[in-house]
Design a protein around this motif. Sequence first.
Motif, short mmCIF file in Angstrom:
data_model
loop_
_atom_site.label_atom_id
_atom_site.label_comp_id
_atom_site.label_asym_id
_atom_site.label_seq_id
_atom_site.Cartn_x
_atom_site.Cartn_y
_atom_site.Cartn_z
N LYS A 81 0.81 -1.23 0.00
CA LYS A 81 0.00 0.00 0.00
C LYS A 81 0.84 1.27 0.00
CE LYS A 81 -4.17 -1.84 2.19
NZ LYS A 81 -5.13 -1.68 3.31
N GLY A 82 2.08 1.17 0.44
CA GLY A 82 2.94 2.35 0.51
C GLY A 82 2.84 3.05 1.86
N VAL A 83 3.21 4.32 1.86
CA VAL A 83 3.24 5.08 3.11
C VAL A 83 1.84 5.66 3.38
CG1 VAL A 83 4.27 7.01 4.35
CG2 VAL A 83 5.66 5.65 2.78
N MET A 84 1.38 5.50 4.63
CA MET A 84 0.06 5.99 5.00
C MET A 84 0.15 6.78 6.30
SD MET A 84 -2.18 2.57 4.17
CE MET A 84 -3.66 3.43 3.71
N VAL A 85 -0.79 7.69 6.48
CA VAL A 85 -0.90 8.41 7.76
C VAL A 85 -1.23 7.37 8.83
CG1 VAL A 85 -2.09 10.21 9.05
CG2 VAL A 85 -1.70 10.50 6.59
N ARG A 86 -0.56 7.44 9.94
CA ARG A 86 -0.61 6.39 10.95
C ARG A 86 -1.92 6.39 11.74
NH1 ARG A 86 3.14 6.38 16.14
NH2 ARG A 86 2.79 4.29 16.93
N ARG A 87 -2.37 5.20 12.09
CA ARG A 87 -3.45 5.04 13.06
C ARG A 87 -2.82 4.68 14.40
NH1 ARG A 87 -8.36 4.55 10.41
NH2 ARG A 87 -8.24 3.86 8.23
N LEU A 88 -3.30 5.29 15.47
CA LEU A 88 -2.73 5.01 16.78
C LEU A 88 -3.70 4.18 17.62
CD1 LEU A 88 -1.29 7.74 15.78
CD2 LEU A 88 -0.59 7.95 18.14
N GLY A 89 -3.14 3.35 18.49
CA GLY A 89 -3.96 2.48 19.32
C GLY A 89 -3.88 2.85 20.79
N ARG A 90 -4.40 1.97 21.62
CA ARG A 90 -4.52 2.26 23.06
C ARG A 90 -3.16 2.47 23.73
NH1 ARG A 90 -9.11 0.76 25.81
NH2 ARG A 90 -7.90 -0.20 27.48
N ASP A 91 -2.17 1.66 23.38
CA ASP A 91 -0.86 1.80 24.00
C ASP A 91 -0.24 3.16 23.69
OD1 ASP A 91 -1.07 -0.71 25.09
OD2 ASP A 91 0.20 -1.69 23.59
N GLU A 92 -0.41 3.60 22.44
CA GLU A 92 0.13 4.90 22.05
C GLU A 92 -0.61 6.04 22.78
OE1 GLU A 92 1.07 2.16 18.63
OE2 GLU A 92 -0.74 2.56 19.80
N VAL A 93 -1.91 5.88 22.96
CA VAL A 93 -2.69 6.90 23.68
C VAL A 93 -2.19 7.02 25.12
CG1 VAL A 93 -4.98 7.44 24.63
CG2 VAL A 93 -4.75 6.77 22.24
N ARG A 94 -1.99 5.90 25.77
CA ARG A 94 -1.49 5.94 27.16
C ARG A 94 -0.14 6.64 27.22
NH1 ARG A 94 -3.34 0.42 27.29
NH2 ARG A 94 -5.29 0.25 28.45
N ASP A 95 0.71 6.35 26.25
CA ASP A 95 2.05 6.96 26.23
C ASP A 95 1.94 8.47 25.99
OD1 ASP A 95 4.78 6.83 26.49
OD2 ASP A 95 5.14 6.31 24.40
N LEU A 96 1.07 8.87 25.05
CA LEU A 96 0.89 10.31 24.77
C LEU A 96 0.41 11.05 26.01
CD1 LEU A 96 -0.83 10.11 21.25
CD2 LEU A 96 1.42 11.12 21.74
N PHE A 97 -0.50 10.45 26.75
CA PHE A 97 -1.01 11.15 27.93
C PHE A 97 -0.01 11.14 29.08
CE2 PHE A 97 -4.87 11.35 25.60
CZ PHE A 97 -5.55 12.44 26.14
N GLN A 98 0.86 10.15 29.11
CA GLN A 98 1.95 10.18 30.10
C GLN A 98 2.84 11.40 29.83
OE1 GLN A 98 4.06 6.49 30.51
NE2 GLN A 98 5.74 7.39 31.65
#
Length: 233
Positions: A81-98
């Motif tokens: 498919k090539g390069v795509m804008v990323r989808r983030l999941g629950r683990d990434e959300v927890r890290d962002l809020f940390q």
Amino acid sequence: MITHCSTIVEQSEAMIMSAQLSLADQITLELRADIIGGRLLPGMPLVENDLVSTYNASRNTIREALHRLGQEGLARYVRNKGVMVRRLGRDEVRDLFQVRRTLELQAIALSKPLREYQSDRMLESIEAAELAREREDWRALGTHSLAFHQHIVGLMRSPLFDEFFTNIVAQLRLVFCAAPDEQRFQAPWLARDRYIHDRLVEGDKQAAGEAMSLYLDDSEQMLLDFLSRPSHH
């Protein structure tokens, strides 16, 4: 006259900084701005041919920009498919809020009484968000609310933190875009942003910090809740 001279100096410095950026840097910044503005959404393809045409750049330059976007956690390569804008999941959300708790709560705890220009910047974001609410432009409301939180981090007056947090904001925008009902998600935060600003104006750092802590807890929980739904697995 002195003010005029200093403005010219600032403009010259901005031009020098712009000149120091490579074309790949500039394209990366523009793509990131499009993500923060909600113009590039999770899962959208970043087609090399289109970007070459849009930016009048070589393929190597575009590939370098896309590689940097990947390093910033905003794009990913998908086989076939090539390069795509990323989808983030629950683990990434927890890290962002940390990260958000570390920076935003620290910024409030260490803040000095708000200067007029700092208050003005926050109010501009809040008022722009209010106008977006009147237009029922929920995506724009989210973008202006994120800008308010960038001004919170800006209280630390650290260019390194500002740059780092801009990337965090871009990743948050990708999570917000995944909300099944942006109106329901974005509507509650505007009054809270204004409350935090007003407490900072009063010099009540404790109340502002407590309000921000609760804000981040509630926002994180809401995002985790909708990411838990079957459609997001």
